[in-house]
Design an enzyme around this catalytic site. Structure first.
Site, PDB file in Angstrom:
ATOM      1  N   HIS A  38       1.125  -1.050   0.568  1.00 41.07           N
ATOM      2  CA  HIS A  38      -0.414  -0.154  -0.180  1.00 41.07           C
ATOM      3  C   HIS A  38       0.680   1.229  -0.073  1.00 41.07           C
ATOM      4  CE1 HIS A  38      -4.274  -0.933   1.347  1.00 41.07           C
ATOM      5  NE2 HIS A  38      -3.655  -2.114   0.524  1.00 41.07           N
ATOM      6  N   GLU A 107      -6.677  -0.628  -6.053  1.00 36.83           N
ATOM      7  CA  GLU A 107      -7.584  -0.120  -5.069  1.00 36.83           C
ATOM      8  C   GLU A 107      -6.893   1.491  -5.851  1.00 36.83           C
ATOM      9  OE1 GLU A 107      -5.740  -1.524  -2.866  1.00 36.83           O
ATOM     10  OE2 GLU A 107      -6.507  -4.007  -3.206  1.00 36.83           O
TER      11      GLU A 107
END
Length: 322
Positions: A38, A107
């Protein structure tokens, strides 16, 4: 025999701590490990987002037997697939064959930082398919030239290649991604214990290949404290994948999850220290046909107590279940 793994969740601990955690997980007897990749945490309360590939390189040197895996890397926006192939080859060498490359369509939370905009879902899958082809070609050796719909590769070659390329996993959430995984993946990755996803994967060519799931848990001898911590740091998970893939940052997840209550989260995340509750939460994954299940302990500062409890209590109970 179902295998049980440990998750290095980069959103909730710093890089040195993550390496310490996975080393402890290896000593405790976890069968494998996975690592999130991330640029942002889901919620500000999680508080971290170190570079996963540096953490993995350090983890490869701090451990000797536990398998390592990205869960998952998006090879289409923030990273070019040619660079992902180089990173994966290097990790396979550093880990002496213990690395698996988990890939997914990504994402918005992490990919928006490089600025080209967030593609529609069907475009993201087209990009992922092209990216996987490039990665496989480079891991096979030789020079690669590619001029496709989404990516260009100009005379690329990996100079440090492992004897065995890292297996590639693809994350799935629907029919189209299952078809892609069935054609291109060595294993399938799914968050939810949905048997239909695995059946779609099998129909597309996935029969006999590993299938890796993941479950968040929140161990604490004080169940109320565990519920509050799970709500504070993991209530974003109530949004579902179609929502979570689109939101651009922690503030958006704060807003989207503002009406999620602690009791709502406690229904989906086992909390406390009742081992039977944790076993019951894992059982749907086993029944659906998952061969590997990675556990995510909520709370960066609560990893070592969880690992100790897992070694003495949880892992034996899970293995006895299967």
């Amino acid at each position: 025999m179902v295998r049980f793994g440990y998750t290095m969740m980069t959103e909730q601990a710093g890089p040195r701590e993550l390496v310490q955690h996975v080393a402890a997980a290896e000593r405790a007897g976890f069968d494998f490990s996975v690592t999130s990749d991330h640029y942002f945490p889901w919620l500000a309360s999680q508080g971290h987002a170190p570079y996963a590939w540096s953490v993995l390189g350090a983890a490869a040197q701090a451990t000797s037997t536990i398998p390592l895996m990205t869960y998952v890397t998006c090879p289409t926006v923030r990273y070019h697939p040619a660079v992902v192939a180089q990173k994966a080859a290097t990790m396979q060498l550093l880990s002496e064959g213990r690395f698996r490359l988990g890939l997914g369509s990504g994402e918005n939370l992490n990919e928006h930082v490089v600025g080209p905009g967030w593609p529609a879902a069907h475009v993201r899958l087209e990009m992922l398919e092209e990216a996987v082809q490039i990665i496989r070609d480079l891991l096979d050796g030789g020079s690669v030239n590619h001029h496709g719909q989404y990516f260009d590769v100009e005379n690329a070659k990996l100079w440090d290649l492992p004897d065995r390329p890292p297996p590639i996993g693809i994350a799935v959430s629907g029919k189209r991604s299952c078809e892609l995984a069935g054609r291109y993946a060595d294993l399938v990755i799914a968050i939810d214990p949905e048997k239909e996803l695995l059946e779609s994967f099998d129909r597309a060519g996935g029969v006999g290949k590993p299938r890796v799931g993941q479950l968040a848990v929140c161990y604490d001898t004080d169940r109320d404290a565990a519920v509050q911590r799970a709500h504070d740091q993991f209530r974003w998970s109530a949004g579902g994948w179609q929502v979570n893939a689109e939101l651009p940052g922690p503030a958006a997840f704060e807003q989207a999850s503002q009406y999620v209550r602690p009791e709502d989260i406690a229904k989906s995340i086992p909390c406390g220290d009742d081992v039977a509750t944790f076993v019951d939460a894992v059982r749907p994954y086993v029944d659906a046909g998952f061969t590997e299940i990675a556990l995510v302990q909520v709370g960066g500062s609560h990893q070592h107590t969880f690992i100790d409890w897992a070694e003495s209590t949880l892992l034996p109970a899970l293995r006895n279940m299967t």
